[in-house]
Motif scaffolding. Structure first.
Motif, PDB file in Angstrom:
ATOM      1  N   ALA A 203      60.036  -4.351  19.301  1.00  0.00           N
ATOM      2  CA  ALA A 203      59.277  -5.324  18.520  1.00  0.00           C
ATOM      3  C   ALA A 203      58.619  -6.343  19.439  1.00  0.00           C
ATOM      4  CB  ALA A 203      60.207  -6.034  17.535  1.00  0.00           C
ATOM      5  N   ASP A 204      57.696  -7.114  18.849  1.00  0.00           N
ATOM      6  CA  ASP A 204      57.091  -8.207  19.598  1.00  0.00           C
ATOM      7  C   ASP A 204      58.154  -9.226  19.969  1.00  0.00           C
ATOM      8  OD1 ASP A 204      54.666  -6.986  19.211  1.00  0.00           O
ATOM      9  OD2 ASP A 204      54.186  -8.133  17.412  1.00  0.00           O
ATOM     10  N   ASP A 205      57.849 -10.023  20.976  1.00  0.00           N
ATOM     11  CA  ASP A 205      58.832 -11.007  21.434  1.00  0.00           C
ATOM     12  C   ASP A 205      58.671 -12.344  20.722  1.00  0.00           C
ATOM     13  OD1 ASP A 205      56.447 -11.689  22.532  1.00  0.00           O
ATOM     14  OD2 ASP A 205      57.150 -11.857  24.607  1.00  0.00           O
ATOM     15  N   ASP A 206      58.173 -12.318  19.475  1.00  0.00           N
ATOM     16  CA  ASP A 206      58.093 -13.561  18.705  1.00  0.00           C
ATOM     17  C   ASP A 206      59.078 -13.492  17.547  1.00  0.00           C
ATOM     18  OD1 ASP A 206      56.929 -12.005  16.670  1.00  0.00           O
ATOM     19  OD2 ASP A 206      54.924 -12.364  17.464  1.00  0.00           O
ATOM     20  N   LEU A 207      59.121 -14.527  16.739  1.00  0.00           N
ATOM     21  CA  LEU A 207      60.079 -14.601  15.634  1.00  0.00           C
ATOM     22  C   LEU A 207      59.412 -14.388  14.285  1.00  0.00           C
ATOM     23  CD1 LEU A 207      62.231 -17.649  16.799  1.00  0.00           C
ATOM     24  CD2 LEU A 207      62.759 -15.217  17.022  1.00  0.00           C
ATOM     25  N   VAL A 208      58.177 -13.885  14.314  1.00  0.00           N
ATOM     26  CA  VAL A 208      57.437 -13.686  13.071  1.00  0.00           C
ATOM     27  C   VAL A 208      57.210 -12.200  12.849  1.00  0.00           C
ATOM     28  CG1 VAL A 208      55.306 -14.141  11.810  1.00  0.00           C
ATOM     29  CG2 VAL A 208      56.280 -15.906  13.289  1.00  0.00           C
ATOM     30  N   VAL A 209      57.629 -11.702  11.691  1.00  0.00           N
ATOM     31  CA  VAL A 209      57.362 -10.313  11.330  1.00  0.00           C
ATOM     32  C   VAL A 209      56.057 -10.292  10.542  1.00  0.00           C
ATOM     33  CG1 VAL A 209      58.159  -8.301  10.069  1.00  0.00           C
ATOM     34  CG2 VAL A 209      59.800  -9.723  11.279  1.00  0.00           C
ATOM     35  N   ALA A 210      55.002  -9.900  11.224  1.00  0.00           N
ATOM     36  CA  ALA A 210      53.676  -9.880  10.623  1.00  0.00           C
ATOM     37  C   ALA A 210      53.360  -8.503  10.054  1.00  0.00           C
ATOM     38  CB  ALA A 210      52.636 -10.279  11.663  1.00  0.00           C
ATOM     39  N   ALA A 211      52.195  -8.427   9.399  1.00  0.00           N
ATOM     40  CA  ALA A 211      51.773  -7.138   8.830  1.00  0.00           C
ATOM     41  C   ALA A 211      51.670  -6.080   9.917  1.00  0.00           C
ATOM     42  CB  ALA A 211      50.435  -7.304   8.111  1.00  0.00           C
ATOM     43  N   GLU A 212      51.221  -6.487  11.095  1.00  0.00           N
ATOM     44  CA  GLU A 212      51.094  -5.536  12.206  1.00  0.00           C
ATOM     45  C   GLU A 212      52.452  -4.929  12.577  1.00  0.00           C
ATOM     46  OE1 GLU A 212      47.640  -8.285  12.324  1.00  0.00           O
ATOM     47  OE2 GLU A 212      49.819  -8.529  12.139  1.00  0.00           O
ATOM     48  N   ASP A 213      53.516  -5.737  12.470  1.00  0.00           N
ATOM     49  CA  ASP A 213      54.850  -5.242  12.807  1.00  0.00           C
ATOM     50  C   ASP A 213      55.306  -4.164  11.820  1.00  0.00           C
ATOM     51  OD1 ASP A 213      55.321  -6.974  15.060  1.00  0.00           O
ATOM     52  OD2 ASP A 213      55.510  -8.604  13.626  1.00  0.00           O
ATOM     53  N   TRP A 214      55.058  -4.399  10.533  1.00  0.00           N
ATOM     54  CA  TRP A 214      55.455  -3.411   9.535  1.00  0.00           C
ATOM     55  C   TRP A 214      54.604  -2.151   9.660  1.00  0.00           C
ATOM     56  CZ3 TRP A 214      59.834  -3.003   7.307  1.00  0.00           C
ATOM     57  CH2 TRP A 214      60.586  -4.129   6.960  1.00  0.00           C
ATOM     58  N   ALA A 215      53.322  -2.323   9.974  1.00  0.00           N
ATOM     59  CA  ALA A 215      52.470  -1.143  10.189  1.00  0.00           C
ATOM     60  C   ALA A 215      52.978  -0.345  11.386  1.00  0.00           C
ATOM     61  CB  ALA A 215      51.026  -1.581  10.401  1.00  0.00           C
ATOM     62  N   ASP A 216      53.421  -1.062  12.414  1.00  0.00           N
ATOM     63  CA  ASP A 216      53.973  -0.408  13.596  1.00  0.00           C
ATOM     64  C   ASP A 216      55.271   0.326  13.242  1.00  0.00           C
ATOM     65  OD1 ASP A 216      54.068   0.016  16.560  1.00  0.00           O
ATOM     66  OD2 ASP A 216      55.904  -1.151  16.351  1.00  0.00           O
ATOM     67  N   ALA A 217      56.068  -0.284  12.378  1.00  0.00           N
ATOM     68  CA  ALA A 217      57.317   0.355  11.951  1.00  0.00           C
ATOM     69  C   ALA A 217      57.026   1.668  11.222  1.00  0.00           C
ATOM     70  CB  ALA A 217      58.108  -0.584  11.038  1.00  0.00           C
ATOM     71  N   LYS A 218      55.960   1.686  10.430  1.00  0.00           N
ATOM     72  CA  LYS A 218      55.599   2.916   9.721  1.00  0.00           C
ATOM     73  C   LYS A 218      55.151   3.991  10.708  1.00  0.00           C
ATOM     74  CE  LYS A 218      52.969   4.624   5.769  1.00  0.00           C
ATOM     75  NZ  LYS A 218      52.048   4.272   4.665  1.00  0.00           N
ATOM     76  N   ARG A 219      54.406   3.591  11.733  1.00  0.00           N
ATOM     77  CA  ARG A 219      54.008   4.557  12.769  1.00  0.00           C
ATOM     78  C   ARG A 219      55.235   5.071  13.523  1.00  0.00           C
ATOM     79  NH1 ARG A 219      49.671   0.848  13.328  1.00  0.00           N
ATOM     80  NH2 ARG A 219      50.811  -0.262  14.977  1.00  0.00           N
ATOM     81  N   ASP A 220      56.162   4.157  13.817  1.00  0.00           N
ATOM     82  CA  ASP A 220      57.403   4.561  14.489  1.00  0.00           C
ATOM     83  C   ASP A 220      58.148   5.597  13.655  1.00  0.00           C
ATOM     84  OD1 ASP A 220      56.900   2.833  16.561  1.00  0.00           O
ATOM     85  OD2 ASP A 220      58.211   1.249  15.822  1.00  0.00           O
ATOM     86  N   MET A 221      58.176   5.362  12.350  1.00  0.00           N
ATOM     87  CA  MET A 221      58.874   6.280  11.444  1.00  0.00           C
ATOM     88  C   MET A 221      58.262   7.668  11.525  1.00  0.00           C
ATOM     89  SD  MET A 221      59.226   6.019   7.290  1.00  0.00           S
ATOM     90  CE  MET A 221      59.877   4.350   7.390  1.00  0.00           C
ATOM     91  N   GLY A 222      56.930   7.724  11.534  1.00  0.00           N
ATOM     92  CA  GLY A 222      56.262   9.016  11.623  1.00  0.00           C
ATOM     93  C   GLY A 222      56.557   9.719  12.934  1.00  0.00           C
ATOM     94  N   GLY A 223      56.557   8.960  14.040  1.00  0.00           N
ATOM     95  CA  GLY A 223      56.836   9.542  15.343  1.00  0.00           C
ATOM     96  C   GLY A 223      58.253  10.085  15.449  1.00  0.00           C
ATOM     97  N   VAL A 224      59.220   9.308  14.981  1.00  0.00           N
ATOM     98  CA  VAL A 224      60.622   9.755  15.034  1.00  0.00           C
ATOM     99  C   VAL A 224      60.822  10.955  14.117  1.00  0.00           C
ATOM    100  CG1 VAL A 224      63.006   9.103  14.539  1.00  0.00           C
ATOM    101  CG2 VAL A 224      61.486   7.468  15.662  1.00  0.00           C
TER     102      VAL A 224
END
Length: 628
Positions: A203-224
């Motif tokens: 994850a990013d090194d900040d304390l905010v879970v933004a829309a980009e983070d959740w979109a990245d999580a969805k991409r991670d899910m597809g890759g795994v």
């Protein structure tokens, strides 16, 4: 990866790391639940005001952080378990080859080569000498001259053939060396596949879970998910068209690791499987909600920064000359505006679901469970107040025309009001559910005059009710009430006609017709069909009569011939049956009567004789005539 590395490898160490991440994920999940179900719920229960609202907003962001941590840890856990699974398969293959070498009194070198002793019949007075062979990862070709498939030219193949004839140990040693090479290759492939995937899971090194983070999580899910195909293939898959009971049996047959893997990699599939525990479906659907909401917000931002030209010069179709001073909206802008509107409408529905989550604890409101969610088409939203698996009494509210994800706010609130009304009437557990699980008619005319929407809802409704019975602690002994409004009553009738209802009581409100001519045809015990017809709510039932035989059909449930229990009402119009006075914490009589039916206390239901003499309004085609 070389022989020595694979020989000393311990797949259990990767599984140990996976358990560590699962522990972190479980802690994040518990922290999220504590914030939502205890901290904010406790604040909502005892405090009100802007300060509380602001505190809840900040706590909600913290809970979102924990939710994101939970999702990412689940992906890392599954990735590590998948890597361990593939490495163990390679390691087992290697160990078996080494054991066979030792049994044959062969020696395996540090580079994976296999040395074999002299053996065979004497040639020119000498026993054929031993030697050392290096295996190939390529599989056998079936060629009798080159079974290993690793020769470089004809001369080498002939030389090997000669060795086979002279020393029988050669063939056995080469086969073992090939197995070793194949095991090393298999492990190397797993390592090369998973190393980049694991590096992505950060994850990013900040304390905010933004829309980009959740979109990245969805991409991670597809890759795994793509990389874990071997691991997932080893897990027992559910039947393609399984029923709720089969779903429940399948889920219980899985280990905790297997459940976690499927939940992490296929939340959309798990979230819609009737018969699974409500908590499991809720966790899956909340992940899909978070990822979908993020994805749509990013799309909305992208659309906003790429707005096409709105107007262009208008041309005369006959003269093909520009029309002086006139413009027309471009086709590109119209398509852009339709897409933007669609996204905004979907986001509005997601906001309504989130708002229900945030209300947990407000006036004692229990935790919400998201039992169904989708933004596809007109969308789906199935929201339970309280866990139906633990409930003694369950009410399922089905809305009618216009129901969709974007318009879910009012229907979700009706489910809330049903819980607030029925819960105080019993000392048993109650769960009320808003079921927007079908494609409702978009408009009154001509859509609500057609039966295709009700017929299309039957299987989904029947599966959902069956799933409630399967997942409930008491099984089919749980008391279930079907509550339906307007066209929703037609859905109930269609389900009854197909034998898919599976409930104990039915409550109709503002019905245009329930597809049957008598309450006895609805499949519940005599006296367990209830109806409400409020003052001024005439247009719907009259329209039902008008279109009898053309879709929405059957005798008006308000007609004495139908045989329903006619409950007293104190609300007016087509949409007031769930009115609740929040200021005085008091439900309307129309709503209170539904509450008594939900808890099975029928003696307290206030009845009324049918009000005859209502006429179809002259302006029945106008929305105002429907009280909408």
């Amino acid at each position: 990866m070389d022989y020595s590395t694979l020989k000393s490898l311990k797949p259990s160490e990767f599984e140990g790391a996976a358990r560590g991440y699962r522990t972190v994920g479980d802690m994040a999940s518990q922290a999220k639940d504590d914030i939502e179900q205890q901290v904010t719920a406790g604040m909502r229960k005892s405090l009100k005001g802007e300060a509380v609202d602001e505190a809840v907003r900040k706590l909600r962001k913290l809970a979102a952080n924990f939710h994101y941590t939970q999702v990412e840890c689940a992906l890392i856990t599954t990735a590590l378990n998948s890597l361990a699974y593939e490495l163990r398969a390679a390691k087992n293959k290697l160990d078996a080859a080494v054991e066979d070498a030792a049994a044959a009194q062969f020696t395996v070198g540090s580079d994976g080569s296999v040395s074999y002793p002299s053996a065979g019949d004497k040639v020119d007075g000498k026993v054929p000498e031993g030697g050392t062979v290096k295996g190939s990862a390529r599989k056998s070709t079936g060629n009798p001259i080159d079974p290993a498939g690793d020769t470089k030219d004809t001369a080498e193949a002939l030389e090997r053939q000669l060795h086979r004839q002279d020393n029988p140990n050669y063939v056995r040693a080469l086969a073992i060396a090939d197995r070793i090479a194949q095991a090393i290759h298999q492990a190397t492939r797993a390592d090369e596949k998973w190393a980049p995937e694991l590096r992505k899971l950060k994850a990013d090194d900040d304390l905010v879970v933004a829309a980009e983070d959740w979109a990245d999580a969805k991409r991670d899910m597809g890759g795994v998910r793509r990389s874990a195909k071997e691991y997932l293939d080893a897990i027992k898959a559910p039947l393609k068209d399984s029923n709720p009971e089969e779903n429940a049996t399948w889920w219980k047959s899985l280990s905790k690791n297997e459940q976690d893997a499927i939940l992490a990699l296929d939340p959309a599939g798990i979230g819609k499987r009737d018969g699974l525990p409500a908590a499991v479906r809720d966790e899956a659907n909340r992940t899909v909600l978070a990822e979908t909401r993020a994805e749509l917000n990013l799309k909305l931002d992208e659309l906003g920064s790429n707005e096409p030209a709105k107007y262009e010069q208008k041309w005369n179709n006959i003269t093909q000359l520009p029309v002086q001073g006139e413009k027309q909206v471009t086709l590109a802008w119209q398509a852009w505006d339709r897409e933007r509107t669609r996204i905004k409408e979907s986001l509005k529905g997601m906001k309504a679901i989130q708002r229900r989550f945030d209300r947990t604890g407000e006036d004692g409101l229990p935790e919400a469970y998201l039992l169904g969610f989708s933004a596809e088409g007109r969308g789906r939203a199935i929201v339970a107040n309280g866990n139906p698996d633990d409930a003694d009494h369950i009410a399922v509210y089905t809305p009618g025309t216009g129901a969709s994800l974007s318009n879910s706010k009012g229907d979700i609130n009706r489910g809330v009001n049903l819980w607030k009304t029925s819960h105080p009437l019993t000392d048993q557990e109650v769960s009320t559910i808003t079921w927007i699980g079908y494609d409702a008619p978009p408009e009154v005319f001509p859509d609500a005059t057609q039966d295709k929407y009700a017929d299309g809802a039957v299987d989904a409704y029947g599966q959902f009710i069956d799933g409630l019975n399967v997942a409930n602690k008491s099984g089919s002994d749980a008391h279930i009430t079907a509550i339906a409004h307007s066209y929703g009553t037609t859905v109930i009738g269609a389900a009854a006609q197909e034998g898919r209802l599976g409930v104990d009581d039915i409550v109709f409100a503002g019905s245009p017709g329930a597809r049957v001519d008598n309450a006895a045809d609805l499949g519940v015990d005599k006296g367990h069909v209830w109806n409400e017809h409020a003052k001024g709510d005439n247009a719907v039932s009259e329209a039902g009569r008008h279109f009898h035989g053309g879709g929405v059909s059957g005798i008006d449930p308000s007609d004495p011939v139908f045989g329903a229990n006619q409950m007293a009402t104190d609300t007016e119009g087509h949409s007031g049956y769930w009115d609740y006075d929040d200021g005085n914490n008091k439900p309307s009589l129309s709503l209170e009567n539904q509450g008594w039916v939900i808890v099975g206390d029928y003696e307290n239901v206030k009845m009324k004789p049918r009000e005859d003499g209502s006429l179809l309004p002259v302006d029945w085609r106008e929305p105002s005539a429907w009280g909408l």
